[in-house]
Every structure is written in structure tokens, then in C-alpha cells.
Write a protein that holds these residues in place. Sequence first.
Motif, short mmCIF file in Angstrom:
data_model
loop_
_atom_site.label_atom_id
_atom_site.label_comp_id
_atom_site.label_asym_id
_atom_site.label_seq_id
_atom_site.Cartn_x
_atom_site.Cartn_y
_atom_site.Cartn_z
N CYS A 163 18.27 -77.57 86.69
CA CYS A 163 18.88 -78.86 86.38
C CYS A 163 20.39 -78.82 86.52
N LEU A 164 21.01 -77.80 85.95
CA LEU A 164 22.48 -77.71 85.94
C LEU A 164 23.06 -77.39 87.31
N ALA A 165 22.20 -77.05 88.27
CA ALA A 165 22.69 -76.84 89.64
C ALA A 165 23.20 -78.15 90.25
N ASP A 166 22.74 -79.27 89.72
CA ASP A 166 23.25 -80.57 90.16
C ASP A 166 24.48 -80.89 89.30
N GLU A 167 25.62 -81.06 89.94
CA GLU A 167 26.89 -81.25 89.22
C GLU A 167 26.91 -82.48 88.33
N ARG A 168 26.03 -83.42 88.57
CA ARG A 168 26.01 -84.64 87.76
C ARG A 168 25.35 -84.42 86.40
N VAL A 169 24.61 -83.33 86.26
CA VAL A 169 23.92 -83.03 85.00
C VAL A 169 24.91 -82.30 84.09
N SER A 170 25.21 -82.89 82.94
CA SER A 170 26.17 -82.28 82.02
C SER A 170 25.49 -81.50 80.90
N ARG A 171 24.25 -81.89 80.59
CA ARG A 171 23.53 -81.25 79.49
C ARG A 171 22.04 -81.41 79.75
N VAL A 172 21.28 -80.40 79.36
CA VAL A 172 19.84 -80.45 79.58
C VAL A 172 19.10 -79.87 78.36
N THR A 173 18.01 -80.50 78.00
CA THR A 173 17.11 -80.00 76.98
C THR A 173 15.78 -79.72 77.66
N VAL A 174 15.28 -78.50 77.49
CA VAL A 174 14.02 -78.10 78.11
C VAL A 174 13.07 -77.62 77.02
N ARG A 175 11.84 -78.12 77.07
CA ARG A 175 10.81 -77.70 76.11
C ARG A 175 9.57 -77.27 76.88
N SER A 176 9.03 -76.11 76.51
CA SER A 176 7.73 -75.69 77.05
C SER A 176 6.77 -75.51 75.88
N MET A 177 5.53 -75.89 76.11
CA MET A 177 4.51 -75.78 75.07
C MET A 177 3.24 -75.16 75.67
N LYS A 178 2.66 -74.21 74.95
CA LYS A 178 1.36 -73.66 75.30
C LYS A 178 0.35 -74.28 74.31
N PRO A 179 -0.38 -75.30 74.76
CA PRO A 179 -1.24 -76.04 73.83
C PRO A 179 -2.58 -75.38 73.52
N LEU B 81 11.31 -68.98 81.00
CA LEU B 81 10.87 -70.17 81.76
C LEU B 81 11.84 -71.33 81.49
N CYS B 82 12.16 -71.58 80.24
CA CYS B 82 13.08 -72.67 79.89
C CYS B 82 14.46 -72.44 80.50
N GLU B 83 14.95 -71.21 80.48
CA GLU B 83 16.26 -70.91 81.07
C GLU B 83 16.26 -71.19 82.57
N ALA B 84 15.19 -70.82 83.26
CA ALA B 84 15.10 -71.04 84.71
C ALA B 84 15.10 -72.54 85.03
N ILE B 85 14.40 -73.31 84.22
CA ILE B 85 14.36 -74.76 84.43
C ILE B 85 15.73 -75.38 84.13
N ALA B 86 16.39 -74.92 83.07
CA ALA B 86 17.73 -75.43 82.75
C ALA B 86 18.71 -75.13 83.88
N ALA B 87 18.63 -73.94 84.45
CA ALA B 87 19.52 -73.58 85.57
C ALA B 87 19.26 -74.47 86.78
#
Length: 121
Positions: free
Chosen positions: A88-104, A80-86
Motif C-alpha cells: 500500500c505504502l508503495a503508492d505515494e498517495r497513501v499516507s497511512r494504512v491499517t491492515v487486519r488479517s483473521m484466521k476464522p 503478512l500484514c507488514e507485506a500488505i502495508a508495504a
Amino acid sequence: MAERARFTTILEGLELVMGLGIHAEELAAPQRVVVSVRMEVEYAAPPSEDRIEAVLDYDFLREGIRALVAERHFHLQETLCEAIAALCLADERVSRVTVRSMKPDIYRDAAVGCEIVRSRA
């Protein structure tokens, strides 16, 4: 040469009800998942006008995440985190992304999650 303008765009605490997990109870019904994203965004210069067209509009991220989780069940928080990071990074202006998922709601006394950091190659 002027230094590029860098901003951090944040989507914090997006609460989703989605299919996530490998255990029988997780496969049987959707569960609550909380997602947070930090995108390091670079522009040629700081926005000179106070208009959304001048910057990355985070609506695309919220809508994109909702579409991702609507189309499939994810077995792992890591995928899930990898899909969300991809996304974000599809936009050329994004140089770095941090993604967190939590199951509370998995444990009464703790939330469980995954966090990744990805950068443009």
C-alpha cells in the motif's frame, strides 16, 4: 494554499485460501484467511472528473495481495500484514494504512488475527 483532499479507500473482507501458520496442520494445507485494508489516501485536490484515473484504483491492492500470498507461505500474520502495508505504502498517495488479517477457522469459538497501522515516514 488549499488543503489536500483526503479519502479513505477500503478493501473489506478479502477472503483468501493461502499458506499461513507454523503448526503442522497449517504447514500441510492452505487455510482460509480474511484480510481487510484501510488506506488513507491524499490528493492535491478532490477529483474533478468522475474517472478512475483521478484516484487510487483499489484493483491494484486486491491483485497485489493475491500475488503476495500465491508466491509464498507466511509463517506469521504479522509478516503478512507488514507485506500488505508495504504494498500500500508503495503508492505515494497513501499516507497511512491499517491492515487486519483473521484466521476464522483455527478455533470453533473464535477467530484469531493481527492488525497493524503503518504511516509514511
